[in-house]
Write a protein that holds these residues in place. Structure first.
Motif, mmCIF file in Angstrom:
data_model
loop_
_atom_site.group_PDB
_atom_site.id
_atom_site.type_symbol
_atom_site.label_atom_id
_atom_site.label_comp_id
_atom_site.label_asym_id
_atom_site.label_seq_id
_atom_site.Cartn_x
_atom_site.Cartn_y
_atom_site.Cartn_z
ATOM 1 N N ILE A 1 11.735 -9.365 0.737
ATOM 2 C CA ILE A 1 10.899 -9.624 1.200
ATOM 3 C C ILE A 1 8.970 -9.581 1.593
ATOM 4 C CG2 ILE A 1 10.118 -8.065 3.831
ATOM 5 C CD1 ILE A 1 12.565 -6.745 4.018
ATOM 6 N N ALA A 2 9.076 -10.615 1.540
ATOM 7 C CA ALA A 2 6.710 -10.441 1.060
ATOM 8 C C ALA A 2 6.357 -9.809 2.075
ATOM 9 C CB ALA A 2 6.773 -11.717 0.791
ATOM 10 N N VAL A 3 5.737 -9.183 1.677
ATOM 11 C CA VAL A 3 4.531 -8.058 2.643
ATOM 12 C C VAL A 3 2.903 -8.468 1.963
ATOM 13 C CG1 VAL A 3 3.181 -6.586 3.537
ATOM 14 C CG2 VAL A 3 5.648 -5.833 2.578
ATOM 15 N N LEU A 4 2.783 -10.119 3.235
ATOM 16 C CA LEU A 4 2.653 -10.997 2.949
ATOM 17 C C LEU A 4 1.182 -10.388 3.638
ATOM 18 C CD1 LEU A 4 1.081 -13.669 2.144
ATOM 19 C CD2 LEU A 4 1.712 -14.312 4.322
ATOM 20 N N GLY A 5 -0.091 -10.341 2.795
ATOM 21 C CA GLY A 5 -1.061 -9.167 2.872
ATOM 22 C C GLY A 5 -2.331 -9.264 1.672
ATOM 23 N N ASP A 6 -3.943 -8.759 1.995
ATOM 24 C CA ASP A 6 -4.797 -7.940 0.808
ATOM 25 C C ASP A 6 -4.447 -6.727 0.926
ATOM 26 O OD1 ASP A 6 -4.681 -11.349 0.418
ATOM 27 O OD2 ASP A 6 -5.932 -11.111 2.040
ATOM 28 N N ARG A 7 -3.504 -5.957 0.139
ATOM 29 C CA ARG A 7 -3.800 -4.800 0.811
ATOM 30 C C ARG A 7 -5.240 -3.752 -0.218
ATOM 31 N NH1 ARG A 7 -2.407 -0.621 -3.215
ATOM 32 N NH2 ARG A 7 -1.385 1.079 -2.282
ATOM 33 N N GLU A 8 -4.905 -3.818 1.203
ATOM 34 C CA GLU A 8 -6.754 -2.593 0.678
ATOM 35 C C GLU A 8 -5.971 -0.838 1.511
ATOM 36 O OE1 GLU A 8 -9.367 -0.656 -0.743
ATOM 37 O OE2 GLU A 8 -10.060 -2.811 -0.776
ATOM 38 N N PRO A 9 -5.857 -0.262 -0.309
ATOM 39 C CA PRO A 9 -5.101 1.172 -0.117
ATOM 40 C C PRO A 9 -6.445 2.036 0.405
ATOM 41 C CG PRO A 9 -4.744 0.150 -2.529
ATOM 42 C CD PRO A 9 -6.401 -0.731 -1.096
ATOM 43 N N ALA A 10 -7.901 2.001 1.436
ATOM 44 C CA ALA A 10 -8.702 2.584 1.860
ATOM 45 C C ALA A 10 -8.380 2.202 2.712
ATOM 46 C CB ALA A 10 -10.049 1.687 1.265
ATOM 47 N N VAL B 1 16.981 -3.367 -1.061
ATOM 48 C CA VAL B 1 16.012 -4.352 -0.412
ATOM 49 C C VAL B 1 14.939 -4.329 -1.155
ATOM 50 C CG1 VAL B 1 14.715 -4.728 1.395
ATOM 51 C CG2 VAL B 1 16.845 -3.598 2.058
ATOM 52 N N ASP B 2 13.854 -5.240 -1.936
ATOM 53 C CA ASP B 2 13.289 -5.020 -2.362
ATOM 54 C C ASP B 2 11.505 -6.130 -1.977
ATOM 55 O OD1 ASP B 2 11.021 -4.994 -4.653
ATOM 56 O OD2 ASP B 2 12.088 -7.590 -5.235
ATOM 57 N N ALA B 3 11.234 -4.968 -1.228
ATOM 58 C CA ALA B 3 9.392 -4.867 -0.866
ATOM 59 C C ALA B 3 8.696 -5.338 -1.275
ATOM 60 C CB ALA B 3 9.679 -4.906 0.653
ATOM 61 N N GLY B 4 7.814 -5.754 -1.083
ATOM 62 C CA GLY B 4 6.604 -5.758 -1.975
ATOM 63 C C GLY B 4 5.503 -6.446 -1.337
ATOM 64 N N TRP B 5 4.260 -6.616 -1.987
ATOM 65 C CA TRP B 5 3.023 -7.495 -1.550
ATOM 66 C C TRP B 5 2.349 -8.589 -2.278
ATOM 67 C CZ3 TRP B 5 -0.626 -5.989 2.502
ATOM 68 C CH2 TRP B 5 -0.529 -4.767 2.629
ATOM 69 N N LEU B 6 2.491 -9.931 -1.006
ATOM 70 C CA LEU B 6 2.352 -10.529 -1.263
ATOM 71 C C LEU B 6 0.905 -10.828 -1.436
ATOM 72 C CD1 LEU B 6 2.997 -13.193 -3.600
ATOM 73 C CD2 LEU B 6 3.876 -14.283 -0.563
ATOM 74 N N VAL C 1 9.987 -11.836 5.443
ATOM 75 C CA VAL C 1 8.100 -11.454 5.242
ATOM 76 C C VAL C 1 7.528 -10.976 6.372
ATOM 77 C CG1 VAL C 1 7.641 -14.086 6.588
ATOM 78 C CG2 VAL C 1 6.149 -13.351 5.000
ATOM 79 N N TRP C 2 6.645 -10.308 6.076
ATOM 80 C CA TRP C 2 5.739 -8.786 7.464
ATOM 81 C C TRP C 2 4.876 -9.409 6.824
ATOM 82 C CZ3 TRP C 2 7.293 -3.355 7.418
ATOM 83 C CH2 TRP C 2 6.087 -2.436 7.668
ATOM 84 N N VAL C 3 4.264 -10.347 7.914
ATOM 85 C CA VAL C 3 2.739 -10.113 8.226
ATOM 86 C C VAL C 3 1.581 -9.039 8.067
ATOM 87 C CG1 VAL C 3 1.079 -12.128 8.770
ATOM 88 C CG2 VAL C 3 2.781 -12.863 8.285
ATOM 89 N N ALA C 4 1.407 -8.660 7.314
ATOM 90 C CA ALA C 4 0.398 -6.926 7.513
ATOM 91 C C ALA C 4 -0.930 -7.171 8.367
ATOM 92 C CB ALA C 4 0.491 -6.504 6.067
ATOM 93 N N PRO C 5 -1.095 -5.923 8.769
ATOM 94 C CA PRO C 5 -2.490 -5.866 8.597
ATOM 95 C C PRO C 5 -3.736 -6.190 7.904
ATOM 96 C CG PRO C 5 -1.406 -3.984 9.770
ATOM 97 C CD PRO C 5 -0.453 -4.244 8.604
#
Length: 233
Positions: free
Chosen positions: A7-16, A34-39, A55-59
């Motif tokens: 699974i692609a977590v589609l987004g620009d990861r910001e830990p803040a 299940v292998d899910a990671g940020w893309l 694909v999970w389109v992230a906040p």
């Protein structure tokens, strides 16, 4: 199955962003296999490459590459790839559906301030870190996953689906699956698709505090697992 479900977590990861930390905590609850990671969004073209089962389109929008996100959503819509969108993922899913199915000039007022008749418009009452009562529409797939009873949903957003765009989407066959005060439409789903659903509220919130995985996320993961099984047949 001889490979993990990807699974692609589609987004620009910001830990803040607390919403991203909550999403990471939800990912830790996914079942084995299940292998899910940020893309990152500039790499969204990989969604169409056949390597992913969902694909999970992230906040976090506007994204580093809005066009690539919309293209990935369009691919998921056309190909039957399971898709879940949350918060900005809801907004961009609505944009893609509005342009492709309803023939609207799909504009986002946050990305294009002053755009006439935007599909995604400012909420009258911004919902930054606020809960609202989400009421599912009976008979929808959303209600089948989460139940018919109203529940509290957490929001981190100032933009939502404009009423005129909501009517146009519904006329084009998109199901408006939930509503909430101040937010308007809270959930969209596409009938006939294996799983294409998006919510303005964030179902991953609570994972950091130890809440179980939302049935909505579990339903998406199950659809990705089914997609992987079909691909291997």
């Amino acid at each position: 199955m001889d490979r993990p479900v990807r699974i692609a977590v589609l987004g620009d990861r910001e830990p803040a962003f607390v919403s991203h930390r909550e999403l990471d905590a939800a990912l830790a609850l996914l079942p084995a296999g299940v292998d899910a990671g940020w893309l990152p969004t500039p790499q969204a073209h990989a969604v169409a490459g056949g390597a992913y089962d969902g694909v999970w389109v992230a906040p976090g929008g506007p994204f580093d590459d809005d066009g690539a996100v919309l293209a990935a959503i369009g691919h998921a819509r056309r190909s039957g790839l399971p898709l879940l969108g949350t918060c900005s993922g809801f907004q961009y899913t609505a944009l893609e559906l509005a342009g492709a199915l309803a023939g609207l000039d799909a504009r986002h007022a946050e990305a294009e301030p002053g755009a006439p008749d935007p599909v995604i418009a400012p909420l009258a009452c911004p919902l930054h870190g606020q809960r609202r009562t989400v009421t599912p529409v009976a008979g929808t797939r959303f209600a089948a996953l989460l139940g018919d009873a109203p529940f509290e949903g957490m929001h981190f957003c100032g933009f939502g689906l404009a009423p005129a765009a909501a009517r146009a989407l519904e006329a084009a066959g998109v199901t408006l699956a939930a509503h909430a005060p101040d937010a308007g439409v809270e959930a969209l789903e596409l009938p006939g698709h294996p799983f294409l659903m998006a919510t303005l509220f964030q179902p991953q919130v609570g994972a950091l505090a130890g809440a179980p995985l939302s049935p909505l996320i579990a339903g998406f993961v199950a659809a990705a697992q089914e997609h992987a099984t079909i691909r291997l047949q």
